[in-house]
Scaffold this active site. Structure first.
Site, short mmCIF file in Angstrom:
data_model
loop_
_atom_site.label_atom_id
_atom_site.label_comp_id
_atom_site.label_asym_id
_atom_site.label_seq_id
_atom_site.Cartn_x
_atom_site.Cartn_y
_atom_site.Cartn_z
N HIS A 133 0.88 -1.17 0.00
CA HIS A 133 0.00 0.00 0.00
C HIS A 133 0.92 1.22 0.00
O HIS A 133 2.00 1.19 0.60
CB HIS A 133 -0.82 0.12 1.29
CG HIS A 133 -1.74 -1.01 1.59
ND1 HIS A 133 -1.34 -2.16 2.22
CD2 HIS A 133 -3.08 -1.14 1.40
CE1 HIS A 133 -2.38 -2.94 2.39
NE2 HIS A 133 -3.45 -2.36 1.89
N ASP A 156 2.21 1.97 3.45
CA ASP A 156 3.14 1.03 4.11
C ASP A 156 4.57 1.40 3.79
O ASP A 156 5.44 1.31 4.63
CB ASP A 156 3.08 -0.43 3.60
CG ASP A 156 1.73 -0.98 3.42
OD1 ASP A 156 0.86 -0.67 4.22
OD2 ASP A 156 1.56 -1.77 2.45
C1 XLS Z 1 -7.58 -6.75 4.47
C2 XLS Z 1 -7.06 -6.95 3.13
C3 XLS Z 1 -5.92 -6.04 2.74
C4 XLS Z 1 -5.78 -6.03 1.24
C5 XLS Z 1 -5.00 -4.89 0.71
O1 XLS Z 1 -8.30 -7.58 5.02
O2 XLS Z 1 -6.73 -8.29 2.97
O3 XLS Z 1 -4.76 -6.43 3.38
O4 XLS Z 1 -5.20 -7.20 0.79
O5 XLS Z 1 -5.59 -3.67 0.99
#
Ligand code: XLS
Ligand code: NI
Ligand code: NI
Length: 439
Positions: A100, A103
């Site tokens: 993301h 991140d």
């Molecule tokens: C949350 C999601 C998230 C997505 C990316 O439950 O799995 O981690 O994969 O935003």
């Protein structure tokens, strides 16, 4: 400086190995059904859990020990963290990673500052990709953590927040494109509602579709040809998320004329939360040509929330790989470890144990699934079970040659339907076990 000085590059040693820092089943160059394991899986490491997860839970702070991270939100720390991340990707022989925007780089005090931070870290990501050969499986924008997204991002009641989200995705698309990302993911954590009383659902869905169309248009404008993916999840954090499962997503995409541009990124624990098995989600998406990628993890049936654990269960990995093979593989997607080590597994080496164990579990699952397919182990039962459709009245129905009146005439003459045959569920379950034993 090495972040993981005591860890070697993980090598394949075969099933007899007792070395927890070696692969027993994942042998990157081994060919299964005409393709190397490396190409089947396209394993990907997630930045958020593996490099930003602290082990905190609602009852206590983080426990993780991460010597390479000084714990600050500085750009410099983010850049150092990126170098540590690539060391882990390489040592795990993972060809891909995913992130993301927030991140990899700290959010600034304004959109402008956030974008500058993102660019500064992207410079290091680009350098590290170049140096190591590790590639970006997908990028995404975090539109759920910042309080501004409390009512949603594309589905917010606040038009300014929609505009902010659009600007954020625009930037995330640019950076994903710059880094050669092969996909772009939308997971709508807050695209849903807590209570329908205060929600204009139709209006929110219209806005969500508008947002996706704008993303598709902008990708075209900048020449980004990666695959767009929607990641279904039914709940958590919102009570009802619009992209609740594969079927709901596909219905939405079809209703808003988006099916040509999107596939699905299916996550195991999200399937569980939706009350489905992961194989159900894979088969449903695959049947409609919409299987894009997977977020590989598992939940805990005794806990019932999104625990994002590393999967080690051979039944699960066998089922997943069976349906992935059935639908022709993951294309530009991959097996992306959206999974985190437990709060109690706080040492850096636990990150390796976790990934190695799960990569092996998928590799063994692939071998079992391929062995089943080589013998048509399930197909033989399925073909036999549906054989009434291969000729006679079944074939006529499938070919569209008969209507209700014809079927009535047919049944009036015949008197009653042919006898049913056993579904053989218990037999077929032990057939699957036979292959798990054998591989
Ligand atoms: C949350 C999601 C998230 C997505 C990316 O439950 O799995 O981690 O994969 O935003
Ligand atoms: Ni996910
Ligand atoms: Ni998830």
């Amino acid at each position: 400086m090495s972040a993981f000085p005591e860890i070697p590059t993980i090598q394949y040693e075969g099933p007899q190995s007792d070395n927890p820092l070696a692969f027993r089943w994942y042998n990157p160059e081994e060919v299964i059904e005409g393709k190397t394991m490396k190409d089947h899986f396209r394993f990907s490491i997630v930045y958020w859990h593996t490099f930003r997860g602290t082990g905190s839970d609602p009852f206590g702070p983080g426990t993780a020990v991460r010597p390479w991270d000084d714990g600050t939100e500085s750009v410099e720390n983010a850049q150092n963290r990126a170098r540590a991340a690539f060391e882990l990707f390489e040592k795990l022989q993972a060809p891909y990673y995913a992130f993301h925007d927030r991140d990899v780089a700290p959010e600034g005090n304004s959109l402008k500052e956030s974008n500058a931070h993102f660019d500064a870290v992207a410079d290091v990501l680009a350098e590290e990709q170049q140096r190591s050969g590790v590639k970006l499986l997908w990028g995404t924008a975090n539109m759920f953590s910042n309080p501004r997204f409390m009512h949603g991002a594309a589905t917010t009641c606040n038009a300014d927040v929609f505009a902010f989200a659009a600007a954020q995705v625009k930037k995330a698309l640019e950076v994903t494109h710059r880094l050669g990302g092969e996909n772009y993911v939308f997971w709508g954590g807050r695209e849903g509602y807590q209570n329908l009383y205060n929600t204009d659902m139709k209006r929110e869905l219209d806005h969500l579709a508008k947002f996706f169309h704008m993303a598709v248009d902008y990708a075209k404008e900048i020449g980004f040809t990666g695959q767009f993916l929607i990641e279904p999840k039914p709940k958590e954090p919102t009570k009802h998320q619009y992209d609740s499962d594969a079927a709901a997503c596909l219905n939405f995409l079809r209703a808003y004329d988006l099916t040509d541009h999107f596939k699905l990124n299916l996550e195991t624990n999200h399937a569980t939360l939706a009350g489905h098995t992961m194989m159900h989600e894979l088969d449903y998406a695959g049947a409609q040509g919409a299987l894009g990628s997977i977020d590989a993890n598992t939940g805990d049936l005794l806990l019932g929330w999104d625990t994002d654990q590393f999967a080690t269960d051979y039944y699960l990995t066998t089922q997943m790989m069976y349906y992935i093979l059935k639908h022709g593989g993951l294309g530009s997607g991959g097996v992306n470890f959206d999974a985190k080590v437990r709060r109690e597994s706080f040492e850096p080496i636990d990150l390796f144990y976790a990934h190695v164990g799960s990569m092996d579990a998928y590799a063994k699952g692939l071998k079992i699934a391929a062995a089943m397919r080589a013998d048509n182990a399930l197909e033989n039962y399925i073909n036999d079970r549906y054989s009434s459709w291969d000729s006679g009245i079944g074939a006529k129905i499938e070919a569209g040659e008969v209507n209700f009146a014809d079927l009535e005439t047919y049944m009036l003459e015949k008197g009653d339907a042919d006898e049913n045959q056993s579904g053989r569920q218990e037999l077929i379950e032990s057939v699957v076990n036979r292959y798990i034993d054998r591989v």
